[in-house]
Design a protein around this motif. Structure first.
Motif, short mmCIF file in Angstrom:
data_model
loop_
_atom_site.label_atom_id
_atom_site.label_comp_id
_atom_site.label_asym_id
_atom_site.label_seq_id
_atom_site.Cartn_x
_atom_site.Cartn_y
_atom_site.Cartn_z
N ARG A 14 0.81 -1.22 0.00
CA ARG A 14 0.00 0.00 0.00
C ARG A 14 0.85 1.26 0.00
NH1 ARG A 14 -3.15 -1.94 5.16
NH2 ARG A 14 -1.00 -2.57 5.55
N SER A 15 1.82 1.35 0.91
CA SER A 15 2.65 2.56 0.96
C SER A 15 3.50 2.71 -0.29
CB SER A 15 3.54 2.56 2.21
OG SER A 15 4.46 1.50 2.20
N MET A 16 3.94 1.59 -0.85
CA MET A 16 4.78 1.68 -2.06
C MET A 16 3.96 2.04 -3.29
SD MET A 16 7.92 1.59 -1.35
CE MET A 16 8.66 1.32 -2.96
N GLU A 17 2.72 1.59 -3.37
CA GLU A 17 1.87 2.00 -4.49
C GLU A 17 1.59 3.49 -4.41
OE1 GLU A 17 -0.27 2.24 -7.95
OE2 GLU A 17 1.10 0.66 -7.29
N ALA A 18 1.26 3.98 -3.21
CA ALA A 18 1.03 5.42 -3.05
C ALA A 18 2.32 6.20 -3.32
CB ALA A 18 0.51 5.71 -1.64
N HIS A 19 3.46 5.70 -2.85
CA HIS A 19 4.76 6.32 -3.10
C HIS A 19 4.96 6.45 -4.62
CE1 HIS A 19 9.26 6.49 -1.77
NE2 HIS A 19 9.08 7.16 -2.90
#
Length: 191
Positions: A14-19
């Motif tokens: 999740r954080s890497m997709e948003a990143h």
């Protein structure tokens, strides 16, 4: 320019997709995980792949590819790790971070709690406010993709604010109206 951090448990999905989405749209962004270890799906639910934060995405990619390329290709793990290794070197643990941010967006309530607890424990005051927002996103590929677009929309609204401290609540209210199925569970500001 607003400095963003995006946080989930393992700094993988999740954080890497948003990143990735924020980076592609020219935002200043970092991403982190709050868990004790990085946990990825394994051959069965009771046998996850567990790694330390800091282990390079490329090393994990190669290891899982050697273990069972078909399994980890079919479940999307190799695709996710390939995306991650193009963005940054390795998953980072929030609690080891020393950077300052204007806005922190967490993807799960327990991550929100961990970030708030960590900031309180640090006891530091840099006279720079930080707004912490939780946007609950289920930890699967499809929801991470949708969540990345939602976070982009939120970041664009935040970046367009003339006075973020005064405008944060109306921005969150509009976001909640636009995405009623992904509630902003909490938001808090630290000064």
């Amino acid at each position: 320019m607003v400095r963003f951090a995006v946080i989930c448990a393992s700094n993988q999905n999740r954080s890497m997709e948003a990143h990735n989405v924020l980076l592609r749209n020219n935002f200043t962004v970092s991403s982190y995980g709050t868990g004790t270890m990085v946990r990825l799906p394994g051959p069965t639910a009771d046998r996850p792949n567990i790694y330390n934060f800091g282990k390079p995405y490329d090393d994990v990619y190669q290891e899982l590819k050697e273990k069972d390329e078909q399994l980890y290709s079919s479940n999307g793990l190799l695709y996710m790790l390939d995306r991650n290794r193009k963005i940054k070197h390795a998953p980072e643990k929030w609690q080891e971070n020393i950077q300052e941010f204007d806005v922190i967006i967490t993807c799960e309530e327990r991550c929100f709690d961990a970030v708030c607890e960590d900031l309180i424990m640090r006891g530091e005051s840099h006279n720079n406010p930080v707004h912490i927002i939780n946007v609950d996103i289920k930890d699967n590929y499809e929801e991470a993709m949708v969540g990345g677009r939602m976070i982009l929309n939120l970041a664009q609204s935040i970046d367009g604010a003339k006075d973020l401290d005064q405008e944060i609540q109306p921005i969150l209210d509009r976001f909640q109206q636009r995405y009623p199925s992904a509630p902003v569970l909490h938001s808090v500001s630290f000064f």
